[in-house]
Enzyme design. Structure first.
Site, mmCIF file in Angstrom:
data_model
loop_
_atom_site.group_PDB
_atom_site.id
_atom_site.type_symbol
_atom_site.label_atom_id
_atom_site.label_comp_id
_atom_site.label_asym_id
_atom_site.label_seq_id
_atom_site.Cartn_x
_atom_site.Cartn_y
_atom_site.Cartn_z
ATOM 1 N N SER A 102 -9.554 -0.231 7.250
ATOM 2 C CA SER A 102 -9.028 -0.123 5.883
ATOM 3 C C SER A 102 -8.299 -1.340 5.353
ATOM 4 O O SER A 102 -7.930 -1.367 4.185
ATOM 5 C CB SER A 102 -8.094 1.097 5.784
ATOM 6 O OG SER A 102 -8.836 2.289 5.878
ATOM 7 N N LYS A 109 0.841 -1.194 0.000
ATOM 8 C CA LYS A 109 0.000 0.000 0.000
ATOM 9 C C LYS A 109 0.876 1.245 0.000
ATOM 10 O O LYS A 109 1.865 1.319 0.731
ATOM 11 C CB LYS A 109 -0.910 -0.022 1.231
ATOM 12 C CG LYS A 109 -1.944 1.102 1.288
ATOM 13 C CD LYS A 109 -2.811 0.957 2.529
ATOM 14 C CE LYS A 109 -3.859 2.045 2.632
ATOM 15 N NZ LYS A 109 -4.674 1.921 3.860
ATOM 16 N N SER A 162 -9.601 2.107 3.005
ATOM 17 C CA SER A 162 -8.795 2.875 2.069
ATOM 18 C C SER A 162 -7.832 2.014 1.245
ATOM 19 O O SER A 162 -7.302 2.459 0.226
ATOM 20 C CB SER A 162 -7.989 3.921 2.831
ATOM 21 O OG SER A 162 -7.065 3.308 3.727
#
Length: 491
Positions: free
Chosen positions: A179, A80, A155
């Site tokens: 997330s 990420k 997210s």
């Protein structure tokens, strides 16, 4: 060679360890897969082709030299874009850091390299990890491989989408309010939030410092446990890091995979029963509960009365911490700098830079947090929210005196269409209704696929006490052994 992109990380590691496939072959297969499908998924913001192949060649050379390698050596991983990577762009999904190449690796990335994994690149995300759909990325939304007109969660939707699209067998996410777990649920993958402090935040670009927790994403529970073991543990560079060993999550996953939950007590949170979960989600969850009972678990109802206040408390605490953390993005030290034509004051340059660099959701949360921390309102808003956080922690403590773990749906609904909730922030925030309590408490949580609703994945969440991460892996692996894994339609 068999299509390695369809294999688990455990299977790939076995091939590399025995020499049945080289790390270079495995890496190239995944790079080819990314090239073939990511135009439709947009899971990656940056693919580090040269770096990945160089790392793979190094693994092959070390294996050929007889070096003993770790259990994930040669396995590709997607990271990420919230974690710093030396010399590789780190944008946090924001224009304000577009093109920034950090001079250092985060601790998580250091440990990934030390474990012999091969970093494929950086995955898409809601800007500064603020969102539940990856639609707030400054670089366009990621799409769900189950239905590319739908969101992959947020997210960390890029990491989850990369897994579901078979672009990577492993990925790293970060979980501030859900997330990791919520994207896992809506993409039919596994996402685990470790105990807060169980994984290092050094090099994690901060959103909410008391909540942010990096963790593993995978397609199976065992793969997630292996990745958790590789990245977890104390880090003296992180003042919130717990000086304790990682629980034996791998052994727990293997124990759970036997399908025996005899002697395990699981609590269903009463307060989550009437929170508007979609009927299909409720049905899949209830079927999973019946399955857990057949595996030997005892199911009891547990009241956690203050969980109903978790969402409003979170949306005071997290924005308050974000308004403080994001003050460092000022157009002076690094990143975007706008309006510096020699005729403007520093304050004007800072204002223009932040106006151009931050997206609407980030601005909304900065304003919420600044207001909550302002003179005359601190006690009424931020102070009260912290008191609620204490009450939620007490609910968890009392619950874990009666049960080994708590279970719930991971999120109230399946993946919704792109654009369906962007005009209504509150409806977007509801995606994290069931995941936020664990972040406020600091305990671990995992989402594991438990069924389908109208052809879309549903996740079951397991929440465990702090430093008892192994418990959630055992329960999740047991459920996985009974219901199997879920494969999206071919892209």
């Amino acid at each position: 060679m068999t299509d390695v992109t369809a294999m688990t990380a455990t299977q790939i590691a076995g091939l590399v360890a025995t020499g049945a496939a080289s790390a270079v072959e495995v890496t190239q297969a995944h790079l080819d897969r990314i090239a073939a499908v990511d135009g439709r998924v947009n899971a990656f913001l940056h693919v580090d082709t040269e770096g990945a192949l160089a790392a793979a060649r190094d693994i092959d050379a070390r294996r050929a030299a007889g070096e003993e390698l770790g259990p994930l050596a040669g396995v590709p991983v997607a990271v990420k874009d919230v974690l710093t990577t030396k010399g590789v762009p780190t944008t946090v999904g924001s224009k304000i850091l577009e093109g920034w190449r950090p001079p250092y690796d985060s601790t998580i990335v250091e440990r990934l390299r030390a474990a012999g994994t091969v970093m494929l690149g950086k995955t898409n995300m809601d800007e500064f990890a603020m969102g539940s759909s990856t639609e707030y990325s400054a670089y366009g939304p990621s799409r769900n491989p189950w239905d590319t007109d739908r969101i992959p969660g947020g997210s960390g939707g890029g990491s989850a989408a990369a897994l579901a699209a078979y672009e990577a067998p492993l990925a790293i996410g970060s979980d501030t309010g859900g997330s990791i777990r919520q994207p896992g649920a809506v993409t039919g993958t596994v996402g685990a939030k470790p105990t807060y402090g169980g994984t290092s935040r050094y090099g994690l670009v901060a959103f909410s410092s008391s909540l942010d927790t990096p963790g593993p994403c995978a397609r199976t529970v065992l793969d997630a446990a292996l990745l958790h073991a590789a990245i977890g543990g104390h880090d003296p560079r992180d003042s919130t890091s717990i000086p304790a060993p990682v629980p034996d999550v791998v052994a727990a996953a293997k124990l759970g995979a036997t399908g025996d939950l005899s002697g395990v007590r699981l609590g269903i949170v009463t307060e989550f029963g009437g929170e508007g979960a979609e009927p299909g989600v409720t049905a899949a969850f209830n079927e999973a509960v019946a399955t857990l009972t057949k595996l030997g678990a005892e199911i009891v109802e547990i009241s956690c009365p203050h969980f109903r206040y978790a969402l409003p408390a979170y949306y005071l605490i997290a924005p308050s911490e974000c308004s403080s953390n994001l003050a460092r993005f000022d157009g002076v030290r690094f990143g975007l700098r706008t309006g510096d034509d020699g005729n403007r004051s520093l304050e004007e340059v800072m204002s223009l830079t932040r106006e151009a660099g931050f997206g609407p959701e980030v601005k909304r949360r900065i304003m919420l947090g600044t207001y909550a921390l302002s003179s005359g309102y601190y006690d009424a808003y931020y102070g009260q929210a912290q008191k609620v956080r204490t009450l939620i922690t007490r609910d968890f403590t009392a619950a874990f005196e009666r049960v080994d773990a708590l279970i719930s749906p991971t999120t109230p609904f399946v993946a919704f269409p792109l654009g369906a909730r962007t005009s209504d922030p509150y409806q977007m925030y509801l995606a994290d209704l069931f995941t936020i309590p664990s972040n406020l408490y600091g305990g671990p949580g995992i989402s594991v696929p438990c069924g389908l609703s109208d052809g879309l994945p549903v996740g079951l969440q397991v929440m465990a006490p702090t430093l008892a991460d192994d418990r959630m892996y055992r329960v999740a692996a047991a459920l996985e052994s009974a219901v199997g894994t879920f494969t999206p339609p071919a892209l």
